[in-house]
Design a protein around this motif. Sequence first.
Motif, PDB file in Angstrom:
ATOM      1  N   GLY A 270     -17.874  -8.788 -16.966  1.00 24.78           N
ATOM      2  CA  GLY A 270     -17.487  -7.553 -16.037  1.00 24.78           C
ATOM      3  C   GLY A 270     -18.132  -6.588 -16.237  1.00 24.78           C
ATOM      4  N   PHE A 271     -18.691  -6.134 -17.571  1.00 31.11           N
ATOM      5  CA  PHE A 271     -19.370  -4.946 -17.789  1.00 31.11           C
ATOM      6  C   PHE A 271     -20.702  -4.947 -16.978  1.00 31.11           C
ATOM      7  CE2 PHE A 271     -16.834  -3.773 -21.509  1.00 31.11           C
ATOM      8  CZ  PHE A 271     -16.932  -2.232 -21.403  1.00 31.11           C
ATOM      9  N   MET A 272     -21.296  -6.173 -16.906  1.00 32.78           N
ATOM     10  CA  MET A 272     -22.617  -6.225 -16.253  1.00 32.78           C
ATOM     11  C   MET A 272     -22.419  -6.071 -14.764  1.00 32.78           C
ATOM     12  SD  MET A 272     -24.229  -9.731 -18.293  1.00 32.78           S
ATOM     13  CE  MET A 272     -25.544  -9.998 -16.875  1.00 32.78           C
ATOM     14  N   ALA A 273     -21.150  -6.480 -14.214  1.00 29.05           N
ATOM     15  CA  ALA A 273     -20.891  -6.081 -12.939  1.00 29.05           C
ATOM     16  C   ALA A 273     -20.907  -4.629 -12.400  1.00 29.05           C
ATOM     17  CB  ALA A 273     -19.600  -6.929 -12.385  1.00 29.05           C
ATOM     18  N   ILE A 274     -20.240  -3.936 -13.388  1.00 31.11           N
ATOM     19  CA  ILE A 274     -20.178  -2.556 -13.283  1.00 31.11           C
ATOM     20  C   ILE A 274     -21.494  -1.770 -13.482  1.00 31.11           C
ATOM     21  CG2 ILE A 274     -19.205  -0.415 -14.334  1.00 31.11           C
ATOM     22  CD1 ILE A 274     -16.909  -2.195 -13.366  1.00 31.11           C
ATOM     23  N   TRP A 275     -22.318  -2.337 -14.344  1.00 33.25           N
ATOM     24  CA  TRP A 275     -23.797  -1.777 -14.638  1.00 33.25           C
ATOM     25  C   TRP A 275     -24.577  -2.006 -13.419  1.00 33.25           C
ATOM     26  CZ3 TRP A 275     -23.976  -4.590 -19.772  1.00 33.25           C
ATOM     27  CH2 TRP A 275     -23.408  -4.020 -20.825  1.00 33.25           C
ATOM     28  N   VAL A 276     -24.477  -3.166 -12.569  1.00 34.42           N
ATOM     29  CA  VAL A 276     -25.140  -3.683 -11.312  1.00 34.42           C
ATOM     30  C   VAL A 276     -24.611  -2.691 -10.402  1.00 34.42           C
ATOM     31  CG1 VAL A 276     -25.483  -5.244  -9.612  1.00 34.42           C
ATOM     32  CG2 VAL A 276     -25.490  -5.857 -11.848  1.00 34.42           C
ATOM     33  N   ALA A 277     -23.512  -2.429 -10.307  1.00 35.00           N
ATOM     34  CA  ALA A 277     -22.657  -1.127  -9.357  1.00 35.00           C
ATOM     35  C   ALA A 277     -23.508   0.162  -9.498  1.00 35.00           C
ATOM     36  CB  ALA A 277     -21.477  -1.337  -9.241  1.00 35.00           C
ATOM     37  N   LEU A 278     -23.617   0.476 -10.873  1.00 32.01           N
ATOM     38  CA  LEU A 278     -24.092   1.687 -11.250  1.00 32.01           C
ATOM     39  C   LEU A 278     -25.493   1.710 -10.737  1.00 32.01           C
ATOM     40  CD1 LEU A 278     -22.360   2.090 -14.449  1.00 32.01           C
ATOM     41  CD2 LEU A 278     -21.877   3.877 -12.411  1.00 32.01           C
ATOM     42  N   ALA A 279     -26.186   0.658 -11.080  1.00 33.01           N
ATOM     43  CA  ALA A 279     -27.551   0.917 -10.461  1.00 33.01           C
ATOM     44  C   ALA A 279     -27.958   0.907  -9.227  1.00 33.01           C
ATOM     45  CB  ALA A 279     -28.395  -0.583 -10.978  1.00 33.01           C
ATOM     46  N   ILE A 280     -27.063   0.205  -8.317  1.00 30.79           N
ATOM     47  CA  ILE A 280     -26.937   0.518  -6.649  1.00 30.79           C
ATOM     48  C   ILE A 280     -26.637   1.819  -6.563  1.00 30.79           C
ATOM     49  CG2 ILE A 280     -26.003  -0.244  -4.697  1.00 30.79           C
ATOM     50  CD1 ILE A 280     -25.649  -3.252  -6.129  1.00 30.79           C
ATOM     51  N   TYR A 281     -25.701   2.179  -6.865  1.00 29.90           N
ATOM     52  CA  TYR A 281     -25.170   3.788  -6.745  1.00 29.90           C
ATOM     53  C   TYR A 281     -26.287   4.728  -7.032  1.00 29.90           C
ATOM     54  CZ  TYR A 281     -22.645   8.056  -7.796  1.00 29.90           C
ATOM     55  OH  TYR A 281     -22.347   9.246  -7.817  1.00 29.90           O
ATOM     56  N   SER A 282     -26.962   4.542  -8.356  1.00 26.95           N
ATOM     57  CA  SER A 282     -28.063   5.627  -8.548  1.00 26.95           C
ATOM     58  C   SER A 282     -28.948   5.342  -7.585  1.00 26.95           C
ATOM     59  CB  SER A 282     -28.503   5.224 -10.130  1.00 26.95           C
ATOM     60  OG  SER A 282     -27.245   5.287 -10.852  1.00 26.95           O
ATOM     61  N   VAL A 283     -29.602   4.277  -7.313  1.00 29.49           N
ATOM     62  CA  VAL A 283     -30.752   3.959  -6.228  1.00 29.49           C
ATOM     63  C   VAL A 283     -30.136   4.672  -4.987  1.00 29.49           C
ATOM     64  CG1 VAL A 283     -31.992   2.466  -4.975  1.00 29.49           C
ATOM     65  CG2 VAL A 283     -31.595   1.879  -7.401  1.00 29.49           C
ATOM     66  N   ASP A 284     -29.137   4.482  -4.423  1.00 31.04           N
ATOM     67  CA  ASP A 284     -28.678   5.188  -3.392  1.00 31.04           C
ATOM     68  C   ASP A 284     -28.463   6.594  -3.554  1.00 31.04           C
ATOM     69  OD1 ASP A 284     -27.323   4.980  -0.516  1.00 31.04           O
ATOM     70  OD2 ASP A 284     -26.091   6.315  -1.900  1.00 31.04           O
ATOM     71  N   THR A 285     -28.117   7.223  -4.374  1.00 31.01           N
ATOM     72  CA  THR A 285     -28.000   8.538  -4.762  1.00 31.01           C
ATOM     73  C   THR A 285     -29.732   9.223  -4.749  1.00 31.01           C
ATOM     74  OG1 THR A 285     -26.075   8.450  -6.019  1.00 31.01           O
ATOM     75  CG2 THR A 285     -27.273  10.576  -6.366  1.00 31.01           C
ATOM     76  N   PHE A 286     -30.453   8.273  -5.318  1.00 34.57           N
ATOM     77  CA  PHE A 286     -31.870   9.179  -5.467  1.00 34.57           C
ATOM     78  C   PHE A 286     -32.603   9.249  -4.278  1.00 34.57           C
ATOM     79  CE2 PHE A 286     -36.324   8.236  -5.842  1.00 34.57           C
ATOM     80  CZ  PHE A 286     -36.700   9.125  -6.807  1.00 34.57           C
TER      81      PHE A 286
END
Length: 292
Positions: A270-286
Motif C-alpha cells: 500500500g505504501f509503495m502504491a502511494i510512493w509511485v503516485a507521489l513520484a508521478i505527481y512530482s514528475v508532472d509538477t516538475f
Amino acid sequence: MKNDRTGFLAGLSAYTLWGLYPFYFKALGHVATPEVLAHRIVWSLLTLALFLPLGDAWSDVVRVFRTPRLLGGMVVSAMIISSNWLVYVLAVQSGHVLEASLGYFLSPLTFVLLALLVLRERLRPLQWLAVAIAACGVLWMILHAGVVPKIALFLGITFSIYGMVRKRLPVGPLAGLFLECLFATPLALALLGWIHSDTGIAFGHVDRATDILLILAGFFTIGPLWLFNVAAKRLPLTTLGMLQYIAPTMLFFVGALAFQEPVDLGRLLGFMAIWVALAIYSVDTFKASRAT
C-alpha cells in the motif's frame, strides 16, 4: 546561488525536524494528549508574541481584526490546524506513527483532489493517474487490514484543507500562525481546566524534565515553521515540493525501525502504491514548472 544554498539548508532542516517530531511527542507519552495540545498552543502563542513586532506582522494582525471575512477565515483555519495537531500527537502517543506518515504522504494528492472538487480546477493526465494510484493504494490497505486508516485520512485531508484555506487568506505566515494560536487559546485553556479538575495536569506535578519539554512545545512548533518560510522565499516551488517528502519518509522509518511498528507485506505494498503516485505527481509538477 547563496540564496539557493541557504534556502535548501533551511528547508532540509525544517523537514528533518518535522520528521523527528515523534521522538519529542513520545517523550511526552505519559502526558495526556489534550494537555500536550493545549501546551503546544499556549507556548506557541507566547513564542510568536516575541517575534510579532518584526516586519509587518503586527499590521497584518490589525488588518484581520478589521476585516470580518479574514477574521472568520482565520478562526476556521485555527480550528482545522488544532484538530490536525491533536490527531497527530494522538497517533504518535498511541503507536500509529506509520499511519501518520501515510497521512502526510497523501496530503499533496488530497490537495490536488480538493482543487478539483472545490476550486473546479482541471487536472492534467499525470495528476489523474497519481490520484488514481494513490486511491488504489489506500483501498488495498483497507481491504488488507479490514479497517479504514482513519488517522491517515484525517491528517491528509485536514492538512490539505488547511493549506487551501490559508492559500486563499492574504495573511502573512507569522501573523497567521499567531492568530491561529490566539483563536485556539480559549480551547486550550478550557482543556487545561477540564484536565485539572478531572485527573490533574502533568505540568508542575510530574518532574522538571516534563515541564521543560512542555514549555519547549512552542519552540518545536515555531522553529521548523520559520525555517520553512526562509526556504519558501529562496527556493523554486519544485525544489520545495520535493523536500516535502523528507518528513513523512522519516516518519515511516522512525515508526518501523525506532518504534518497531509492524510493517507486513500487504501494508508495504500500500505504501509503495502511494510512493509511485507521489513520484508521478512530482514528475508532472516538475514538467509543468519547466513549461511555464
